[in-house]
Scaffold this motif. Structure first.
Motif, short mmCIF file in Angstrom:
data_model
loop_
_atom_site.label_atom_id
_atom_site.label_comp_id
_atom_site.label_asym_id
_atom_site.label_seq_id
_atom_site.Cartn_x
_atom_site.Cartn_y
_atom_site.Cartn_z
N ARG A 55 0.83 -1.21 0.00
CA ARG A 55 0.00 0.00 0.00
C ARG A 55 0.86 1.26 0.00
O ARG A 55 0.51 2.25 -0.63
N VAL A 56 1.98 1.23 0.72
CA VAL A 56 2.90 2.37 0.73
C VAL A 56 3.45 2.59 -0.67
O VAL A 56 3.50 3.72 -1.16
N TYR A 57 3.86 1.52 -1.35
CA TYR A 57 4.38 1.65 -2.70
C TYR A 57 3.32 2.21 -3.64
O TYR A 57 3.60 3.12 -4.42
N ALA A 58 2.12 1.68 -3.57
CA ALA A 58 1.05 2.14 -4.46
C ALA A 58 0.69 3.60 -4.20
O ALA A 58 0.55 4.39 -5.14
N ALA A 59 0.58 3.98 -2.93
CA ALA A 59 0.25 5.37 -2.59
C ALA A 59 1.34 6.31 -3.05
O ALA A 59 1.06 7.42 -3.55
N THR A 60 2.59 5.90 -2.92
CA THR A 60 3.72 6.73 -3.35
C THR A 60 3.72 6.94 -4.85
O THR A 60 3.80 8.07 -5.35
N VAL A 61 3.60 5.86 -5.59
CA VAL A 61 3.64 5.95 -7.06
C VAL A 61 2.46 6.75 -7.59
O VAL A 61 2.61 7.62 -8.45
N MET A 62 1.26 6.49 -7.08
CA MET A 62 0.08 7.21 -7.57
C MET A 62 0.20 8.71 -7.30
O MET A 62 -0.10 9.53 -8.17
N ALA A 63 0.65 9.09 -6.11
CA ALA A 63 0.75 10.51 -5.76
C ALA A 63 1.84 11.20 -6.58
O ALA A 63 1.63 12.31 -7.10
N LEU A 64 2.99 10.56 -6.72
CA LEU A 64 4.08 11.20 -7.45
C LEU A 64 3.81 11.26 -8.95
O LEU A 64 4.22 12.23 -9.61
N MET A 65 3.16 10.27 -9.50
CA MET A 65 2.81 10.33 -10.92
C MET A 65 1.85 11.48 -11.20
O MET A 65 1.92 12.11 -12.25
N ARG A 66 0.97 11.75 -10.26
CA ARG A 66 0.00 12.83 -10.47
C ARG A 66 0.56 14.21 -10.18
O ARG A 66 0.32 15.16 -10.91
N TRP A 67 1.31 14.34 -9.09
CA TRP A 67 1.67 15.67 -8.61
C TRP A 67 3.12 16.07 -8.83
O TRP A 67 3.50 17.19 -8.52
N GLU A 68 3.95 15.19 -9.32
CA GLU A 68 5.35 15.57 -9.61
C GLU A 68 5.71 15.12 -11.03
O GLU A 68 6.37 14.10 -11.23
N PRO A 69 5.28 15.90 -12.04
CA PRO A 69 5.50 15.52 -13.44
C PRO A 69 6.94 15.67 -13.90
O PRO A 69 7.28 15.22 -15.00
N ARG A 70 7.81 16.23 -13.07
CA ARG A 70 9.21 16.42 -13.46
C ARG A 70 10.04 15.15 -13.36
O ARG A 70 11.19 15.12 -13.79
N ILE A 71 9.47 14.08 -12.77
CA ILE A 71 10.25 12.86 -12.58
C ILE A 71 9.55 11.66 -13.21
O ILE A 71 8.33 11.65 -13.41
N SER A 72 10.36 10.66 -13.52
CA SER A 72 9.88 9.36 -13.97
C SER A 72 10.44 8.33 -13.00
O SER A 72 11.65 8.22 -12.83
N LEU A 73 9.57 7.57 -12.36
CA LEU A 73 9.99 6.63 -11.32
C LEU A 73 10.42 5.30 -11.91
O LEU A 73 9.84 4.83 -12.89
N SER A 74 11.43 4.70 -11.30
CA SER A 74 11.82 3.34 -11.68
C SER A 74 11.84 2.39 -10.48
O SER A 74 11.68 1.20 -10.64
N ARG A 75 12.01 2.95 -9.26
CA ARG A 75 12.02 2.09 -8.06
C ARG A 75 11.64 2.90 -6.83
O ARG A 75 12.07 4.04 -6.66
N VAL A 76 10.82 2.28 -5.99
CA VAL A 76 10.46 2.85 -4.69
C VAL A 76 10.69 1.77 -3.66
O VAL A 76 10.25 0.63 -3.83
N GLN A 77 11.41 2.11 -2.59
CA GLN A 77 11.68 1.14 -1.53
C GLN A 77 11.38 1.77 -0.18
O GLN A 77 11.82 2.88 0.10
N PHE A 78 10.63 1.04 0.65
CA PHE A 78 10.28 1.48 1.99
C PHE A 78 10.76 0.43 2.97
O PHE A 78 10.35 -0.72 2.90
N LEU A 79 11.65 0.83 3.88
CA LEU A 79 12.21 -0.14 4.82
C LEU A 79 11.58 -0.08 6.19
O LEU A 79 11.91 -0.87 7.05
N GLY A 80 10.69 0.86 6.43
CA GLY A 80 10.06 0.99 7.73
C GLY A 80 10.65 2.13 8.52
O GLY A 80 11.41 2.94 8.00
N ALA A 81 10.32 2.19 9.78
CA ALA A 81 10.74 3.30 10.63
C ALA A 81 12.00 2.94 11.42
O ALA A 81 12.23 1.78 11.74
#
Length: 114
Positions: A55-81
């Protein structure tokens, strides 16, 4: 411009600052932009398991694809707190205009601030 100091920042620093703002803003809290933000703040108290990580990965990709058009994502990694309660997202991709590689560790400020 850096939001905390007012100093001039470069493009990569501005993108990192913008990504932090998008990811830490709860949906529906911006007055004239109700869709601005991400679902990440909703996931703060969820257990840290594979479902939450997805869910963290999906929320990150969806938000950044919509609101940060200056970047193209290839990998998102979340290791926790960390033990101090800080969470980071490691994000790899490229800057769209220059095709310059981008590798950032974005701090998530999802809880109450001190």
């Amino acid at each position: 411009m850096n939001r905390e100091t007012g100093a001039a920042i470069n493009t990569v620093e501005h993108i990192a600052q913008s990504m932090t703002d998008v990811l830490s803003t709860r949906l529906g809290t911006r007055v004239m932009r109700r869709e601005y933000g991400s679902l990440l703040p909703e996931l703060v108290d969820h257990p840290f398991n594979d479902t939450t990580r997805l869910r963290v990965y999906a929320a990150t990709v969806m938000a950044l694809m919509r609101w940060e058009p200056r970047i193209s994502l290839s990998r998102v990694q979340f290791l926790g707190a960390t033990l101090q309660g800080q969470s980071f997202l490691d994000i790899d991709g490229s800057i769209v205009d220059t095709n310059e590689p981008l590798s950032l560790s974005v701090p998530l400020k999802l809880g109450g601030g001190v």
